[in-house]
Design a protein around this motif. Structure first.
Motif, PDB file in Angstrom:
ATOM      1  N   ARG A   6     -96.536 -11.837 -20.670  1.00  0.00           N
ATOM      2  CA  ARG A   6     -96.435 -10.440 -20.252  1.00  0.00           C
ATOM      3  C   ARG A   6     -95.296 -10.289 -19.238  1.00  0.00           C
ATOM      4  O   ARG A   6     -95.123 -11.138 -18.352  1.00  0.00           O
ATOM      5  N   LEU A   7     -94.538  -9.238 -19.382  1.00  0.00           N
ATOM      6  CA  LEU A   7     -93.405  -9.003 -18.492  1.00  0.00           C
ATOM      7  C   LEU A   7     -93.911  -8.386 -17.192  1.00  0.00           C
ATOM      8  O   LEU A   7     -93.855  -7.174 -16.984  1.00  0.00           O
ATOM      9  N   THR A   8     -94.405  -9.253 -16.322  1.00  0.00           N
ATOM     10  CA  THR A   8     -94.957  -8.845 -15.034  1.00  0.00           C
ATOM     11  C   THR A   8     -94.284  -9.650 -13.923  1.00  0.00           C
ATOM     12  O   THR A   8     -93.629 -10.672 -14.183  1.00  0.00           O
ATOM     13  N   ASN A   9     -94.479  -9.221 -12.697  1.00  0.00           N
ATOM     14  CA  ASN A   9     -93.901  -9.911 -11.552  1.00  0.00           C
ATOM     15  C   ASN A   9     -94.410 -11.346 -11.447  1.00  0.00           C
ATOM     16  O   ASN A   9     -93.674 -12.257 -11.067  1.00  0.00           O
ATOM     17  N   GLN A  10     -95.681 -11.553 -11.793  1.00  0.00           N
ATOM     18  CA  GLN A  10     -96.292 -12.878 -11.681  1.00  0.00           C
ATOM     19  C   GLN A  10     -95.526 -13.924 -12.489  1.00  0.00           C
ATOM     20  O   GLN A  10     -95.415 -15.085 -12.074  1.00  0.00           O
ATOM     21  N   LYS A  11     -94.974 -13.526 -13.628  1.00  0.00           N
ATOM     22  CA  LYS A  11     -94.333 -14.492 -14.530  1.00  0.00           C
ATOM     23  C   LYS A  11     -92.944 -14.926 -14.059  1.00  0.00           C
ATOM     24  O   LYS A  11     -92.373 -15.869 -14.615  1.00  0.00           O
ATOM     25  N   GLY A  12     -92.388 -14.243 -13.080  1.00  0.00           N
ATOM     26  CA  GLY A  12     -91.136 -14.710 -12.478  1.00  0.00           C
ATOM     27  C   GLY A  12     -89.915 -14.643 -13.362  1.00  0.00           C
ATOM     28  O   GLY A  12     -88.942 -15.371 -13.135  1.00  0.00           O
ATOM     29  N   PHE A  13     -89.888 -13.751 -14.351  1.00  0.00           N
ATOM     30  CA  PHE A  13     -88.731 -13.665 -15.241  1.00  0.00           C
ATOM     31  C   PHE A  13     -87.481 -13.191 -14.502  1.00  0.00           C
ATOM     32  O   PHE A  13     -86.366 -13.521 -14.893  1.00  0.00           O
ATOM     33  N   ASP A  14     -87.655 -12.420 -13.429  1.00  0.00           N
ATOM     34  CA  ASP A  14     -86.507 -11.999 -12.628  1.00  0.00           C
ATOM     35  C   ASP A  14     -85.808 -13.206 -12.006  1.00  0.00           C
ATOM     36  O   ASP A  14     -84.574 -13.277 -11.949  1.00  0.00           O
ATOM     37  N   ARG A  15     -86.587 -14.187 -11.569  1.00  0.00           N
ATOM     38  CA  ARG A  15     -86.015 -15.413 -10.993  1.00  0.00           C
ATOM     39  C   ARG A  15     -85.304 -16.225 -12.077  1.00  0.00           C
ATOM     40  O   ARG A  15     -84.252 -16.826 -11.832  1.00  0.00           O
ATOM     41  N   LEU A  16     -85.904 -16.255 -13.255  1.00  0.00           N
ATOM     42  CA  LEU A  16     -85.297 -16.972 -14.376  1.00  0.00           C
ATOM     43  C   LEU A  16     -83.937 -16.366 -14.721  1.00  0.00           C
ATOM     44  O   LEU A  16     -82.959 -17.097 -14.951  1.00  0.00           O
ATOM     45  N   ILE A  17     -83.855 -15.048 -14.742  1.00  0.00           N
ATOM     46  CA  ILE A  17     -82.594 -14.374 -15.057  1.00  0.00           C
ATOM     47  C   ILE A  17     -81.532 -14.695 -14.009  1.00  0.00           C
ATOM     48  O   ILE A  17     -80.370 -14.986 -14.340  1.00  0.00           O
ATOM     49  N   LEU A  31     -90.253 -13.823 -25.143  1.00  0.00           N
ATOM     50  CA  LEU A  31     -91.149 -13.096 -26.037  1.00  0.00           C
ATOM     51  C   LEU A  31     -92.267 -12.464 -25.214  1.00  0.00           C
ATOM     52  O   LEU A  31     -92.958 -13.153 -24.464  1.00  0.00           O
ATOM     53  N   GLY A  32     -92.437 -11.172 -25.344  1.00  0.00           N
ATOM     54  CA  GLY A  32     -93.502 -10.495 -24.621  1.00  0.00           C
ATOM     55  C   GLY A  32     -93.104  -9.075 -24.273  1.00  0.00           C
ATOM     56  O   GLY A  32     -91.932  -8.690 -24.372  1.00  0.00           O
ATOM     57  N   LYS A  33     -94.066  -8.295 -23.887  1.00  0.00           N
ATOM     58  CA  LYS A  33     -93.808  -6.935 -23.426  1.00  0.00           C
ATOM     59  C   LYS A  33     -94.618  -6.703 -22.164  1.00  0.00           C
ATOM     60  O   LYS A  33     -95.530  -7.466 -21.848  1.00  0.00           O
ATOM     61  N   GLY A  34     -94.294  -5.649 -21.456  1.00  0.00           N
ATOM     62  CA  GLY A  34     -95.019  -5.386 -20.223  1.00  0.00           C
ATOM     63  C   GLY A  34     -94.268  -4.415 -19.335  1.00  0.00           C
ATOM     64  O   GLY A  34     -93.172  -3.933 -19.664  1.00  0.00           O
ATOM     65  N   PRO A  35     -94.818  -4.113 -18.172  1.00  0.00           N
ATOM     66  CA  PRO A  35     -94.270  -3.065 -17.299  1.00  0.00           C
ATOM     67  C   PRO A  35     -92.886  -3.355 -16.732  1.00  0.00           C
ATOM     68  O   PRO A  35     -92.194  -2.442 -16.279  1.00  0.00           O
ATOM     69  N   LYS A  36     -92.455  -4.612 -16.738  1.00  0.00           N
ATOM     70  CA  LYS A  36     -91.160  -4.968 -16.159  1.00  0.00           C
ATOM     71  C   LYS A  36     -90.021  -4.954 -17.194  1.00  0.00           C
ATOM     72  O   LYS A  36     -88.886  -5.335 -16.861  1.00  0.00           O
ATOM     73  N   TYR A  37     -90.291  -4.499 -18.416  1.00  0.00           N
ATOM     74  CA  TYR A  37     -89.286  -4.598 -19.489  1.00  0.00           C
ATOM     75  C   TYR A  37     -87.972  -3.917 -19.105  1.00  0.00           C
ATOM     76  O   TYR A  37     -86.904  -4.533 -19.165  1.00  0.00           O
ATOM     77  N   ASN A  38     -88.016  -2.652 -18.732  1.00  0.00           N
ATOM     78  CA  ASN A  38     -86.791  -1.915 -18.430  1.00  0.00           C
ATOM     79  C   ASN A  38     -86.058  -2.504 -17.235  1.00  0.00           C
ATOM     80  O   ASN A  38     -84.817  -2.586 -17.227  1.00  0.00           O
ATOM     81  N   GLU A  39     -86.826  -2.935 -16.248  1.00  0.00           N
ATOM     82  CA  GLU A  39     -86.223  -3.537 -15.055  1.00  0.00           C
ATOM     83  C   GLU A  39     -85.497  -4.835 -15.401  1.00  0.00           C
ATOM     84  O   GLU A  39     -84.378  -5.087 -14.931  1.00  0.00           O
ATOM     85  N   LEU A  40     -86.115  -5.657 -16.235  1.00  0.00           N
ATOM     86  CA  LEU A  40     -85.510  -6.934 -16.628  1.00  0.00           C
ATOM     87  C   LEU A  40     -84.298  -6.700 -17.535  1.00  0.00           C
ATOM     88  O   LEU A  40     -83.278  -7.394 -17.405  1.00  0.00           O
ATOM     89  N   LYS A  41     -84.407  -5.730 -18.416  1.00  0.00           N
ATOM     90  CA  LYS A  41     -83.280  -5.395 -19.304  1.00  0.00           C
ATOM     91  C   LYS A  41     -82.074  -4.954 -18.492  1.00  0.00           C
ATOM     92  O   LYS A  41     -80.930  -5.360 -18.766  1.00  0.00           O
ATOM     93  N   GLU A  42     -82.317  -4.130 -17.475  1.00  0.00           N
ATOM     94  CA  GLU A  42     -81.233  -3.669 -16.612  1.00  0.00           C
ATOM     95  C   GLU A  42     -80.638  -4.826 -15.815  1.00  0.00           C
ATOM     96  O   GLU A  42     -79.407  -4.910 -15.625  1.00  0.00           O
ATOM     97  N   GLN A  43     -81.489  -5.742 -15.358  1.00  0.00           N
ATOM     98  CA  GLN A  43     -81.015  -6.908 -14.618  1.00  0.00           C
ATOM     99  C   GLN A  43     -80.100  -7.763 -15.497  1.00  0.00           C
ATOM    100  O   GLN A  43     -79.042  -8.230 -15.053  1.00  0.00           O
TER     101      GLN A  43
END
Length: 367
Positions: free
Chosen positions: A199-210, A228-240
């Motif tokens: 899930r694209l959430t803060n807990q998963k740390g995808f922002d740090r990975l990027i 792979l996944g969807k969630g509330p952080k999708y647009n934020e991560l896409k913009e990042q």
């Protein structure tokens, strides 16, 4: 025949939802009459619920107003929506479900499931006015189930008065089914490929990975990251990704109902999580004998046997950067035996869950 209620927040695409589906798909419906009540009637797994399960919901959608009603009027929410009599009531998610079932007035056996390290990721605190209120709520339960020993130990540090309750039950995983699904279709990558699923959430740390990938992109490494996944952080991560000009390195692929061929074809699985209970997808990566790079948090050590089955890295953006760079330069050759994932056997786990449900002789607990 026992009447059993599972209360779940929704059927979004997270690990807890997949675990619940595995349980529901493997229960004996000649022995149990099972109802699933969803707090919110949402999620990509709604159509996967077995037909034998009686499904209902409290709210159509998750909104601020609905969440506030649960926080402030949880007893009324329970009384107005849980109408049938049950022998067993299971709050299958910490926080919202625990608070609702904690207000049950039924003479039932009450079980709370805890999937995350609440000491280091106390996201449920927003549901309560104080830690004491949350602790008192757990005292209404006869049994607390933890998905790993680390989750249990952290829980007891947060709620010391509850340290006489609880048992660890590992998540049931259909090992044969995952191996079968991983060969459902072929996936080919033309460069070194890391995959992460969740899930694209803060807990998963995808922002740090990027951010870690951004540093590596300036060092001329040829690789890609599939998320792979969807969630509330999708647009934020896409913009990042766009702002850092990483469109050729990182690909947000959305939710994939069968992620296993993508996982099987990858060179390594990455877990960049800030916290985890016992990450289901990490265990699935073990089943497919994947090399693993995972941040050092709670259940990761337990799943990887403290580094025996995968590379445990510092839980930070720098740790993720170093872990990926080391793999790109030196590779990885961890040997993953069946022992690494046998404890998640579907048969063993379901037997233990049924034993928990059938053992109704425990005395009622109270504050």
């Amino acid at each position: 025949m026992k009447n059993i209620l599972f209360l779940m927040k929704s059927m979004q695409g997270g690990g807890a939802e997949k675990v619940l589906l595995n349980i529901l798909k493997n229960m004996d419906y000649q022995k149990y009459n099972i109802s699933l009540v969803l707090v919110f009637n949402e999620g990509i797994y709604l159509n996967d619920i077995p037909k034998n399960v009686k499904v209902s919901y409290i709210f159509e959608k998750e909104t601020y107003e609905n969440n506030q009603m649960i926080i402030n009027q949880s007893k009324s929410v329970y009384l107005n929506n849980i109408k049938e009599d049950y022998d067993i009531e299971i709050a299958f998610l910490e926080g919202i479900c625990t608070k609702i079932i904690g207000n049950s007035t039924q003479n039932s056996k009450k079980i709370a499931w805890v999937h995350v390290d609440l000491l280091n990721c106390h996201y449920t605190s927003s549901m309560y006015n104080s830690i004491k209120e949350e602790e008192d709520t757990y005292h209404q339960f006869d049994e607390i189930v933890f998905v790993s020993n680390y989750v249990k130990e952290s829980f007891y540090k947060l709620f010391p008065s509850l340290n006489t309750k609880g048992r660890v039950l590992y998540n049931p995983i259909d090992i044969d089914q995952i191996k079968k699904l991983s060969k459902a279709f072929n996936v080919d990558y033309d460069k070194t490929t890391f995959i992460t699923i969740g899930r694209l959430t803060n807990q998963k740390g995808f922002d740090r990975l990027i951010n870690a990938v951004s540093k590596l992109s300036n060092e001329n490494f040829n690789f890609q990251i599939i998320i792979l996944g969807k969630g509330p952080k999708y647009n934020e991560l896409k913009e990042q990704i766009h702002n850092l000009k990483l469109e050729n390195y990182i690909f947000l692929k959305g939710f994939e109902p069968n992620p296993y061929p993508y996982l099987l074809a990858s060179n390594a699985f990455i877990s960049s999580s800030r916290s985890e209970g016992l990450a289901l997808v990490l265990c699935e990566a073990l089943i497919l004998n994947k090399q693993i790079i995972a941040t050092n948090c709670s259940g990761v050590n337990e799943a990887l046997d403290y580094g025996k089955y995968g590379h445990i890295i510092e839980n930070s953006e720098l740790g993720i950067y170093i872990g990926i760079k080391d793999f790109l330069i030196n590779g990885s050759n961890y040997t993953i035996s069946e022992k690494a994932f046998s404890k998640f056997s579907l048969k063993k786990s379901i037997e233990k869950i049924c034993d928990l449900i059938d053992n109704t002789s425990l005395p009622k607990s109270g504050i």
